[in-house]
Write a protein that holds these residues in place. Structure first.
Motif, PDB file in Angstrom:
ATOM      1  N   SER A  43       2.946  -2.052   2.150  1.00  0.00           N
ATOM      2  CA  SER A  43       1.970  -1.420   2.099  1.00  0.00           C
ATOM      3  C   SER A  43       1.535  -0.572   3.289  1.00  0.00           C
ATOM      4  CB  SER A  43       0.761  -2.209   1.285  1.00  0.00           C
ATOM      5  OG  SER A  43       0.319  -3.074   2.360  1.00  0.00           O
ATOM      6  N   LEU A  44       1.604  -1.290   4.403  1.00  0.00           N
ATOM      7  CA  LEU A  44       1.354  -0.733   5.856  1.00  0.00           C
ATOM      8  C   LEU A  44       2.343   0.465   6.124  1.00  0.00           C
ATOM      9  CD1 LEU A  44       0.574  -4.075   7.690  1.00  0.00           C
ATOM     10  CD2 LEU A  44      -1.153  -2.036   7.220  1.00  0.00           C
ATOM     11  N   LEU A  45       3.648   0.382   5.704  1.00  0.00           N
ATOM     12  CA  LEU A  45       4.527   1.167   6.015  1.00  0.00           C
ATOM     13  C   LEU A  45       4.415   2.536   5.017  1.00  0.00           C
ATOM     14  CD1 LEU A  45       8.217  -0.813   6.002  1.00  0.00           C
ATOM     15  CD2 LEU A  45       6.709   0.514   8.079  1.00  0.00           C
ATOM     16  N   VAL A  46       4.135   2.172   4.157  1.00  0.00           N
ATOM     17  CA  VAL A  46       3.639   3.455   3.101  1.00  0.00           C
ATOM     18  C   VAL A  46       2.430   4.178   3.834  1.00  0.00           C
ATOM     19  CG1 VAL A  46       2.887   4.360   0.818  1.00  0.00           C
ATOM     20  CG2 VAL A  46       4.755   2.534   0.924  1.00  0.00           C
ATOM     21  N   ASP A  47       1.651   3.396   4.093  1.00  0.00           N
ATOM     22  CA  ASP A  47       0.148   3.946   4.724  1.00  0.00           C
ATOM     23  C   ASP A  47       0.437   4.727   5.874  1.00  0.00           C
ATOM     24  OD1 ASP A  47      -2.794   4.143   4.762  1.00  0.00           O
ATOM     25  OD2 ASP A  47      -2.276   3.358   6.693  1.00  0.00           O
ATOM     26  N   VAL A  48       1.415   4.284   6.769  1.00  0.00           N
ATOM     27  CA  VAL A  48       1.798   4.761   8.151  1.00  0.00           C
ATOM     28  C   VAL A  48       2.577   6.046   7.717  1.00  0.00           C
ATOM     29  CG1 VAL A  48       3.047   4.458  10.423  1.00  0.00           C
ATOM     30  CG2 VAL A  48       1.354   2.621   9.519  1.00  0.00           C
ATOM     31  N   ILE A  49       3.660   6.139   6.895  1.00  0.00           N
ATOM     32  CA  ILE A  49       4.670   7.067   6.964  1.00  0.00           C
ATOM     33  C   ILE A  49       4.117   8.096   5.894  1.00  0.00           C
ATOM     34  CG2 ILE A  49       6.817   7.387   6.161  1.00  0.00           C
ATOM     35  CD1 ILE A  49       7.754   4.635   6.875  1.00  0.00           C
ATOM     36  N   ILE A  50       3.502   7.747   4.869  1.00  0.00           N
ATOM     37  CA  ILE A  50       3.088   8.702   3.792  1.00  0.00           C
ATOM     38  C   ILE A  50       1.600   9.065   3.922  1.00  0.00           C
ATOM     39  CG2 ILE A  50       3.051   9.366   1.531  1.00  0.00           C
ATOM     40  CD1 ILE A  50       5.608   7.470   1.155  1.00  0.00           C
ATOM     41  N   GLY A  51       0.745   8.070   3.956  1.00  0.00           N
ATOM     42  CA  GLY A  51      -0.682   8.140   3.993  1.00  0.00           C
ATOM     43  C   GLY A  51      -1.074   8.235   2.528  1.00  0.00           C
ATOM     44  N   ASP A  52      -2.167   8.916   2.332  1.00  0.00           N
ATOM     45  CA  ASP A  52      -2.748   9.075   0.812  1.00  0.00           C
ATOM     46  C   ASP A  52      -2.349  10.275   0.268  1.00  0.00           C
ATOM     47  OD1 ASP A  52      -4.363   6.585   0.935  1.00  0.00           O
ATOM     48  OD2 ASP A  52      -5.660   7.391   2.296  1.00  0.00           O
ATOM     49  N   PRO A  53      -1.879  10.189  -1.076  1.00  0.00           N
ATOM     50  CA  PRO A  53      -1.440  11.637  -1.756  1.00  0.00           C
ATOM     51  C   PRO A  53      -2.789  12.481  -1.899  1.00  0.00           C
ATOM     52  CG  PRO A  53      -1.570   9.516  -3.200  1.00  0.00           C
ATOM     53  CD  PRO A  53      -1.837   9.067  -1.951  1.00  0.00           C
ATOM     54  N   ASN A  54      -2.638  13.679  -1.957  1.00  0.00           N
ATOM     55  CA  ASN A  54      -4.069  14.588  -2.233  1.00  0.00           C
ATOM     56  C   ASN A  54      -4.591  14.526  -3.358  1.00  0.00           C
ATOM     57  OD1 ASN A  54      -3.925  15.455   0.491  1.00  0.00           O
ATOM     58  ND2 ASN A  54      -2.312  16.945   0.000  1.00  0.00           N
ATOM     59  N   THR A  55      -3.385  14.202  -4.643  1.00  0.00           N
ATOM     60  CA  THR A  55      -3.958  13.991  -5.890  1.00  0.00           C
ATOM     61  C   THR A  55      -3.320  12.845  -6.347  1.00  0.00           C
ATOM     62  OG1 THR A  55      -2.032  15.144  -6.670  1.00  0.00           O
ATOM     63  CG2 THR A  55      -3.973  16.640  -6.071  1.00  0.00           C
ATOM     64  N   LEU A  56      -3.751  12.493  -7.719  1.00  0.00           N
ATOM     65  CA  LEU A  56      -3.303  11.145  -8.274  1.00  0.00           C
ATOM     66  C   LEU A  56      -3.345   9.979  -7.615  1.00  0.00           C
ATOM     67  CD1 LEU A  56      -0.042  12.760  -9.976  1.00  0.00           C
ATOM     68  CD2 LEU A  56      -2.374  12.554 -10.919  1.00  0.00           C
ATOM     69  N   HIS A  57      -4.439   9.837  -6.723  1.00  0.00           N
ATOM     70  CA  HIS A  57      -4.647   8.560  -5.837  1.00  0.00           C
ATOM     71  C   HIS A  57      -5.360   7.487  -7.012  1.00  0.00           C
ATOM     72  CE1 HIS A  57      -6.028   5.804  -3.259  1.00  0.00           C
ATOM     73  NE2 HIS A  57      -5.340   6.220  -2.216  1.00  0.00           N
TER      74      HIS A  57
END
Length: 207
Positions: free
Chosen positions: A17-31
């Motif tokens: 979860s931390l890796l996804v947050d650091v690398i990708i962050g939050d999607p602009n849609t479909l969150h």
């Protein structure tokens, strides 16, 4: 693999979860959190029409929470057919309950503007993360508002989710996020939500 087995892999799930947050962050849609907000908006008129506003608000919380956690349970169980898939899906679900990178992205413009001595720019930046009028704030109060926002955002946007994940798994983390979303949408002490949003405000305070 049962839902209870999530607790056996907390470190792996947290790291994903931390890796996804650091690398990708939050999607602009479909969150997922946006999905929670949309569901609340769609169902609110149905429950707001109840004569007992406190009961209506409470039933709205129950309905949304039950629906989301039920779907979450199904997704987790379906993903459990494969260990790697289970960890990835679980990590993505946990990631949806916090937003460290997004929090940094919101506060960085304020810091940059202050370093440049651009008070107007800092006011614009801070206005995007606080609910009050900031047009008259100068550097000391802007800094204070930024620190307050970071502190509150860290607790609501990260620490809460991780704490409840540690004691109640993904269900706990998601419920904490649901409670926070409810509070931000209807937990106001104004004419419309003083009664209807009371349960949401109390729930968020308790959590």
């Amino acid at each position: 693999m049962s839902i209870e087995r999530i607790i056996e892999y907390p470190v792996a799930i947290l790291l994903i979860s931390l890796l996804v947050d650091v690398i990708i962050g939050d999607p602009n849609t479909l969150h997922p959190v946006r999905g929670i907000g949309i569901l609340i908006e769609k169902l609110e008129p149905l429950f707001y029409g109840m004569k007992n506003k406190v009961l209506g608000g409470s039933l709205l919380i129950f309905t949304v929470s039950f629906s989301i956690l039920l779907v979450l349970s199904v997704i987790i169980n379906l993903s459990s057919i494969n260990y790697i898939l289970f960890l990835i899906i679980s990590g993505l679900i946990l990631k949806s309950t916090f937003a460290l990178k997004s929090m940094k992205a919101h506060i960085d413009p304020v810091i940059i503007s202050l370093k440049k001595g651009d008070i107007a720019g800092a006011q614009v930046g801070i206005s995007r993360i606080v609910r009050r009028d900031v047009s008259a704030l100068q550097e000391p109060l802007i800094c204070s508002a930024a620190i307050e926002s970071i502190s509150e955002g860290f607790v609501d946007g990260y620490a809460n989710s991780i704490f409840f994940f540690s004691i109640a798994g993904l269900m706990g983390a998601m419920f904490a996020r649901i409670a926070s979303t409810f509070d931000s949408m209807i937990g106001y002490n104004d004419e419309r939500y003083a009664k209807f949003g009371r349960a949401a405000a109390y729930l968020d305070t308790a959590i």
